[in-house]
Design an enzyme around this catalytic site. Structure first.
Site, PDB file in Angstrom:
ATOM      1  N   THR A   1      -2.346 -11.402  13.596  1.00  0.00           N
ATOM      2  CA  THR A   1      -3.097  -9.918  12.774  1.00  0.00           C
ATOM      3  C   THR A   1      -2.537 -10.255  11.577  1.00  0.00           C
ATOM      4  O   THR A   1      -1.590 -10.628  10.415  1.00  0.00           O
ATOM      5  CB  THR A   1      -2.843  -9.040  12.739  1.00  0.00           C
ATOM      6  OG1 THR A   1      -2.684  -8.870  14.326  1.00  0.00           O
ATOM      7  CG2 THR A   1      -3.210  -8.301  12.490  1.00  0.00           C
TER       8      THR A   1
ATOM      9  N   SER B   1      -8.180  -1.547   0.774  1.00  0.00           N
ATOM     10  CA  SER B   1      -8.594  -1.838   1.451  1.00  0.00           C
ATOM     11  C   SER B   1      -9.553  -0.724   2.656  1.00  0.00           C
ATOM     12  O   SER B   1     -10.501   0.080   1.676  1.00  0.00           O
ATOM     13  CB  SER B   1      -8.899  -2.232   3.280  1.00  0.00           C
ATOM     14  OG  SER B   1      -9.167  -3.254   3.351  1.00  0.00           O
ATOM     15  N   HIS B   2      -9.211  -0.367   3.733  1.00  0.00           N
ATOM     16  CA  HIS B   2      -9.726   0.858   4.684  1.00  0.00           C
ATOM     17  C   HIS B   2      -9.344   2.218   4.025  1.00  0.00           C
ATOM     18  O   HIS B   2      -9.466   2.634   4.657  1.00  0.00           O
ATOM     19  CB  HIS B   2     -10.127   0.256   6.155  1.00  0.00           C
ATOM     20  CG  HIS B   2      -8.674  -0.200   6.454  1.00  0.00           C
ATOM     21  ND1 HIS B   2      -7.987  -1.450   5.959  1.00  0.00           N
ATOM     22  CD2 HIS B   2      -8.058   0.887   7.147  1.00  0.00           C
ATOM     23  CE1 HIS B   2      -6.807  -1.358   7.052  1.00  0.00           C
ATOM     24  NE2 HIS B   2      -6.729   0.094   7.448  1.00  0.00           N
TER      25      HIS B   2
ATOM     26  N   ASP C   1     -16.068  -1.439   4.414  1.00  0.00           N
ATOM     27  CA  ASP C   1     -14.741  -0.926   4.453  1.00  0.00           C
ATOM     28  C   ASP C   1     -14.717  -0.632   2.419  1.00  0.00           C
ATOM     29  O   ASP C   1     -15.561  -1.184   1.860  1.00  0.00           O
ATOM     30  CB  ASP C   1     -13.262  -1.518   4.861  1.00  0.00           C
ATOM     31  CG  ASP C   1     -13.398  -2.594   4.380  1.00  0.00           C
ATOM     32  OD1 ASP C   1     -13.642  -3.922   4.084  1.00  0.00           O
ATOM     33  OD2 ASP C   1     -11.701  -2.888   4.736  1.00  0.00           O
TER      34      ASP C   1
ATOM     35  N   GLU D   1     -11.573 -10.951  13.555  1.00  0.00           N
ATOM     36  CA  GLU D   1      -9.953  -9.685  14.139  1.00  0.00           C
ATOM     37  C   GLU D   1     -10.474  -8.551  14.689  1.00  0.00           C
ATOM     38  O   GLU D   1     -11.860  -8.371  14.534  1.00  0.00           O
ATOM     39  CB  GLU D   1      -9.305  -9.614  12.919  1.00  0.00           C
ATOM     40  CG  GLU D   1      -8.142 -10.656  12.291  1.00  0.00           C
ATOM     41  CD  GLU D   1      -7.266 -10.565  11.017  1.00  0.00           C
ATOM     42  OE1 GLU D   1      -5.971 -10.012  11.811  1.00  0.00           O
ATOM     43  OE2 GLU D   1      -7.024  -9.397   9.753  1.00  0.00           O
TER      44      GLU D   1
ATOM     45  N   SER E   1     -10.080  -6.030  14.168  1.00  0.00           N
ATOM     46  CA  SER E   1     -10.453  -5.031  13.261  1.00  0.00           C
ATOM     47  C   SER E   1     -11.043  -4.820  12.529  1.00  0.00           C
ATOM     48  O   SER E   1     -11.106  -4.588  10.982  1.00  0.00           O
ATOM     49  CB  SER E   1      -8.930  -4.848  12.803  1.00  0.00           C
ATOM     50  OG  SER E   1      -8.687  -6.653  12.372  1.00  0.00           O
TER      51      SER E   1
ATOM     52  N   ARG F   1       0.810  -0.774  -0.251  1.00  0.00           N
ATOM     53  CA  ARG F   1       0.265   0.031   0.339  1.00  0.00           C
ATOM     54  C   ARG F   1       1.097   0.761  -0.325  1.00  0.00           C
ATOM     55  O   ARG F   1       1.581   0.840   0.747  1.00  0.00           O
ATOM     56  CB  ARG F   1      -0.910  -0.266   0.999  1.00  0.00           C
ATOM     57  CG  ARG F   1      -1.493  -1.296   0.967  1.00  0.00           C
ATOM     58  CD  ARG F   1      -3.080  -1.064   2.428  1.00  0.00           C
ATOM     59  NE  ARG F   1      -3.336  -2.618   2.627  1.00  0.00           N
ATOM     60  CZ  ARG F   1      -4.691  -2.924   3.049  1.00  0.00           C
ATOM     61  NH1 ARG F   1      -4.886  -1.740   3.686  1.00  0.00           N
ATOM     62  NH2 ARG F   1      -4.959  -4.124   3.334  1.00  0.00           N
TER      63      ARG F   1
ATOM     64  N   LYS G   1     -12.012 -12.305   4.935  1.00  0.00           N
ATOM     65  CA  LYS G   1     -12.592 -12.122   5.479  1.00  0.00           C
ATOM     66  C   LYS G   1     -14.311 -11.658   5.095  1.00  0.00           C
ATOM     67  O   LYS G   1     -13.878 -11.165   3.806  1.00  0.00           O
ATOM     68  CB  LYS G   1     -12.546 -11.174   6.614  1.00  0.00           C
ATOM     69  CG  LYS G   1     -11.961  -9.916   6.881  1.00  0.00           C
ATOM     70  CD  LYS G   1     -11.052  -9.136   7.636  1.00  0.00           C
ATOM     71  CE  LYS G   1     -10.218  -7.710   7.713  1.00  0.00           C
ATOM     72  NZ  LYS G   1      -9.409  -7.725   6.691  1.00  0.00           N
TER      73      LYS G   1
ATOM     74  N   ASP H   1     -14.364  -6.252   2.834  1.00  0.00           N
ATOM     75  CA  ASP H   1     -14.121  -7.348   3.727  1.00  0.00           C
ATOM     76  C   ASP H   1     -14.235  -7.232   5.443  1.00  0.00           C
ATOM     77  O   ASP H   1     -14.482  -8.008   6.464  1.00  0.00           O
ATOM     78  CB  ASP H   1     -12.678  -8.005   3.782  1.00  0.00           C
ATOM     79  CG  ASP H   1     -10.974  -6.818   3.847  1.00  0.00           C
ATOM     80  OD1 ASP H   1     -11.733  -5.685   3.484  1.00  0.00           O
ATOM     81  OD2 ASP H   1     -10.036  -7.067   3.560  1.00  0.00           O
ATOM     82  N   ARG H   2     -14.585  -5.928   5.559  1.00  0.00           N
ATOM     83  CA  ARG H   2     -14.984  -5.777   7.254  1.00  0.00           C
ATOM     84  C   ARG H   2     -16.397  -5.555   7.491  1.00  0.00           C
ATOM     85  O   ARG H   2     -16.610  -5.120   6.512  1.00  0.00           O
ATOM     86  CB  ARG H   2     -14.060  -3.939   7.398  1.00  0.00           C
ATOM     87  CG  ARG H   2     -12.471  -4.323   7.364  1.00  0.00           C
ATOM     88  CD  ARG H   2     -11.779  -3.466   7.931  1.00  0.00           C
ATOM     89  NE  ARG H   2      -9.921  -3.498   8.142  1.00  0.00           N
ATOM     90  CZ  ARG H   2      -9.456  -2.581   8.816  1.00  0.00           C
ATOM     91  NH1 ARG H   2     -10.554  -1.872   9.570  1.00  0.00           N
ATOM     92  NH2 ARG H   2      -8.373  -3.138   8.597  1.00  0.00           N
TER      93      ARG H   2
ATOM     94  N   ASP I   1     -12.973  -2.201   0.648  1.00  0.00           N
ATOM     95  CA  ASP I   1     -13.060  -3.963  -0.255  1.00  0.00           C
ATOM     96  C   ASP I   1     -14.025  -4.533  -0.121  1.00  0.00           C
ATOM     97  O   ASP I   1     -14.000  -5.720  -0.458  1.00  0.00           O
ATOM     98  CB  ASP I   1     -11.532  -3.839  -0.703  1.00  0.00           C
ATOM     99  CG  ASP I   1     -11.130  -4.101   1.079  1.00  0.00           C
ATOM    100  OD1 ASP I   1     -11.395  -3.431   1.996  1.00  0.00           O
ATOM    101  OD2 ASP I   1     -10.055  -5.109   0.859  1.00  0.00           O
TER     102      ASP I   1
HETATM  103  C1  VG1 Z   1      -5.410  -3.868   9.574  1.00  0.00           C
HETATM  104  C2  VG1 Z   1      -5.639  -4.811  10.928  1.00  0.00           C
HETATM  105  C3  VG1 Z   1      -5.551  -6.505  10.731  1.00  0.00           C
HETATM  106  C4  VG1 Z   1      -6.015  -6.559   9.066  1.00  0.00           C
HETATM  107  C5  VG1 Z   1      -5.723  -5.527   8.275  1.00  0.00           C
HETATM  108  C6  VG1 Z   1      -6.498  -5.973   6.737  1.00  0.00           C
HETATM  109  O1  VG1 Z   1      -3.077  -4.372  10.100  1.00  0.00           O
HETATM  110  O2  VG1 Z   1      -5.105  -4.779  12.269  1.00  0.00           O
HETATM  111  O3  VG1 Z   1      -6.875  -6.692  11.413  1.00  0.00           O
HETATM  112  O4  VG1 Z   1      -6.003  -7.826   9.249  1.00  0.00           O
HETATM  113  O5  VG1 Z   1      -5.785  -4.160   8.031  1.00  0.00           O
HETATM  114  O6  VG1 Z   1      -7.448  -5.903   6.919  1.00  0.00           O
HETATM  115  P1  VG1 Z   1      -1.980  -3.480  10.778  1.00  0.00           P
HETATM  116  O7  VG1 Z   1      -1.369  -4.290  10.559  1.00  0.00           O
HETATM  117  O8  VG1 Z   1      -2.707  -2.605  10.292  1.00  0.00           O
HETATM  118  O9  VG1 Z   1      -2.994  -3.548  11.917  1.00  0.00           O
HETATM  119  V1  VG1 Z   1      -7.900  -4.952   4.685  1.00  0.00           V
HETATM  120  O10 VG1 Z   1      -9.690  -4.812   5.409  1.00  0.00           O
HETATM  121  O11 VG1 Z   1      -6.769  -4.240   5.149  1.00  0.00           O
HETATM  122  O12 VG1 Z   1      -7.771  -6.328   4.285  1.00  0.00           O
HETATM  123 CO    CO Z   2     -10.375  -4.491   3.467  1.00  0.00          CO
END
Ligand code: VG1
Ligand code: CO
Length: 595
Positions: A392, A149-150, A323, A411, A413, A57, A424, A327-328, A325
């Protein structure tokens, strides 16, 4: 035997037919036969192409730099090795800014590397769970997912690329490490410059690249995914819940796609299949390439708009957001009663019998990421189910699922999912919740209260300190490392707000995968207290600027289960801040996000 002249005639007539088709209906099957050659383009490595928790990213502008995206895509294919020749890959993402350019680059690089076929979502749109579904239903080598993602999107914000493997799940560390190593030494990439391929409409296009056939199949973004959801859930029952069935009034939902990719799936599933009102039951369902300049992250901070609406309009029984994409997920009940993701996982685990998929297949174990509160562990213990704690990142669940030892995981998150795919899955989580509500005929709040009365409650919060200075954050983690290495740390008692916590175990979490025995080290500092409470410190692996410190607080109460969460957690938060000296190291006295 046909002569070569015959063959040329056949090609010509195909070409004419294609032109006719193009004129009459571009929606129809689109077939092009064209002979193309690939070239080798010299390039030089870029620093920092290291995939994090979930893919690479960076700011869009970085991906737009000459050869930046090309290098990374070529390195993914190089890391896969000989398997790439003749393989099929899925390509798609959340439609954020730069997605279309990236799809075009992938098409041209894939063709030049001997990939036989790409399955691409219409307009390049596929949610992360839909990519996982397509990889599995088509049994292909993997998929390239275009999303951060988010993280916010748009020209000033983030883009991302990740690779998912044959089982539909995110690439394991061994593969992403190999990709990273290759990015450091890349000298050239393969490219088919004249390959022009449309992916705005469904259809199949065939090209001839270096003498081999190269096929691009553009597919409906939601078809396979919707079919899968229909197998898992009882759509008839869910429709009765949402529309009301004579005995019960409609259960009023408000589903918020936050201008992300799930709009496509929400429209198909909630509006078209389950009869939700397009005016009152769904919002922000048109995917925008900048997510309407919001942060497409479903939590109390960034989905405040949804929370406020559900609070204000008491006719709503339920709210959910996703979110960028897809998955959340975030789940709230009437009056915006908030369900923590850790509790959501535990409640679903406790009620899997409400979902036809699990009735048919049985339940084979639960898992959570290490910082996720241990509420699901209590359900596992009661049901006699195997329970796993992994680092994680969703990639750590895949092997357990493939081995048939894991049915449900999550998770903190805002990620929840099952072994129906290897990602997810936000929409799945909402359908799971609605199935439970339909079955139990109870409100969200009543379901939670009942759950806590049986199991006790894991009060949980996460404090994020985004975009800290990287060196400051690293120094804080080094301080913690030193502190826990000190033999007098275990046994120490820390007190705040009249509560005392005695350190029982302190370590830097590492994990050995029970299936392939691979080892993931340095996954976060854990401080575990005598009473079962925990404080965890990690640096995020998904940001694109500076360092994000995450402080996770998990406090278990057996009896006092309906108190205000922030009040209950305050003493342990103070202890967490004291141990880490966070303010001293970063200068921050407030987190940027609390969830
Ligand atoms: C975060 C979350 C983690 C999740 C990851 C991808 O990672 O804490 O639980 O799997 O995002 O989610 P980090 O390393 O920033 O804590 V997503 O929705 O990007 O696919
Ligand atoms: Co996501």
């Amino acid at each position: 035997m046909r002569s070569s002249l015959d063959r040329i005639d056949i090609e010509r007539s195909k070409f004419k037919k294609t032109q006719r088709l193009n004129k009459t209906s571009r929606l129809e099957r689109l077939e092009t036969i064209m002979s193309l050659s690939s070239i080798l383009v010299p390039t030089t490595p870029f620093e920092g192409q290291k995939p994090g928790t979930s893919g690479l990213r960076k700011k869009v502008k970085v991906f737009m730099e000459k050869n930046y995206t090309e290098n990374f895509v070529q390195c993914i294919l190089n890391a896969l090795g000989a398997k790439v020749k003749g393989a099929t890959l899925v390509v798609g993402g959340d439609g954020r800014y730069f997605s279309k350019q990236a799809v075009n680059i992938i098409i041209r690089i894939a063709a030049a590397n001997g990939v036989a076929k790409l399955i691409i979502g219409e307009r390049g749109i596929l949610s992360t769970p839909a990519v996982s579904t397509l990889i599995r239903t088509h049994k292909v080598l993997g998929g390239i997912v275009l999303t951060a993602s988010h993280n916010p999107g748009g020209i000033r914000h983030d883009f991302g690329i990740k690779f998912n493997i044959e089982n539909g799940g995110p690439a394991p560390d061994s593969l992403t490490d190999a990709v990273y190593e290759l990015t450091k030494t890349i000298t050239q990439y393969k490219f088919t410059p004249d390959l022009d391929c449309e992916f705005d409409k469904k259809g199949v296009q065939t090209f001839n690249v270096d003498g081999s056939e190269f096929v691009v199949e553009v597919v409906d973004s939601s078809e396979d995914y919707v079919a899968l959801m229909k197998e898992i859930f009882d759509f008839g029952k869910l429709k009765e819940l949402i529309r009301g069935d004579g005995k019960r009034p409609p259960f009023q939902v408000l589903i918020d796609s936050m201008n992300g990719v799930t709009g496509v799936y929400v429209t198909r599933i909630f509006v078209e299949e389950l009869g939700a009102s397009p005016d009152n039951n769904v919002r922000r369902i048109i995917p925008l390439d900048n997510f309407g300049e919001i942060h497409p992250d479903p939590n109390l901070t960034y989905a405040k708009d949804l929370v406020d609406r559900v609070k204000e309009d008491t006719t709503y029984d339920f709210g959910a957001a996703f979110d960028g994409d897809g998955d959340r997920n975030m789940i709230i009940g009437k009056n915006a009663f908030f369900v923590t993701p850790s509790d959501s996982l535990a409640v679903i685990a406790n009620n899997l019998q409400c979902i036809p998929y699990f009735q048919k297949r049985g339940v084979h174990g639960f898992a959570r990421s290490m910082p996720t509160a241990a509420a699901v562990d209590r359900v596992a213990a009661k049901l006699g189910m195997e329970m796993f704690e992994v680092p994680t990142g969703w990639k750590y669940f895949g092997n357990l699922m493939d081995a048939g030892r894991l049915s449900l995981c999550g998770e903190e998150s805002f990620g929840t999912g099952s072994d129906h795919i290897r990602e997810k899955d936000g929409i799945w989580a909402v359908l799971a919740w609605l199935s439970i509500i339909a079955h139990k005929n109870m409100s969200v709040e009543d379901i939670l209260t009942e759950h806590w009365k049986i199991y006790g409650r894991n009060y949980f919060t996460r404090y994020d300190y985004e975009e800290c200075n990287t060196e400051d954050a690293n120094r804080m983690m080094e301080h913690l490392e030193k502190l826990i290495a000190n033999s007098s740390f275990v046994g120490r008692t820390l007190t705040s707000g009249g509560k005392s916590y005695t350190v029982k175990i302190a370590d830097n979490f590492s994990y050995i995968d029970p299936i392939d025995k691979s080892c993931a080290k340095n996954q976060g500092i854990r401080v575990l207290f005598e009473d079962g409470s925990r404080v965890i410190y990690r640096l995020s692996g998904t940001g694109s600027t500076g360092a994000t410190i995450r402080l996770y607080i998990d406090s278990y109460e057996k009896d006092n289960v309906t108190a205000d969460a922030q009040v209950m957690l305050k003493p342990l938060v103070e202890v967490g801040l004291e141990i880490s000296q966070l303010k001293k190291f970063t200068g921050r006295d407030q987190p940027t996000v609390i969830t």
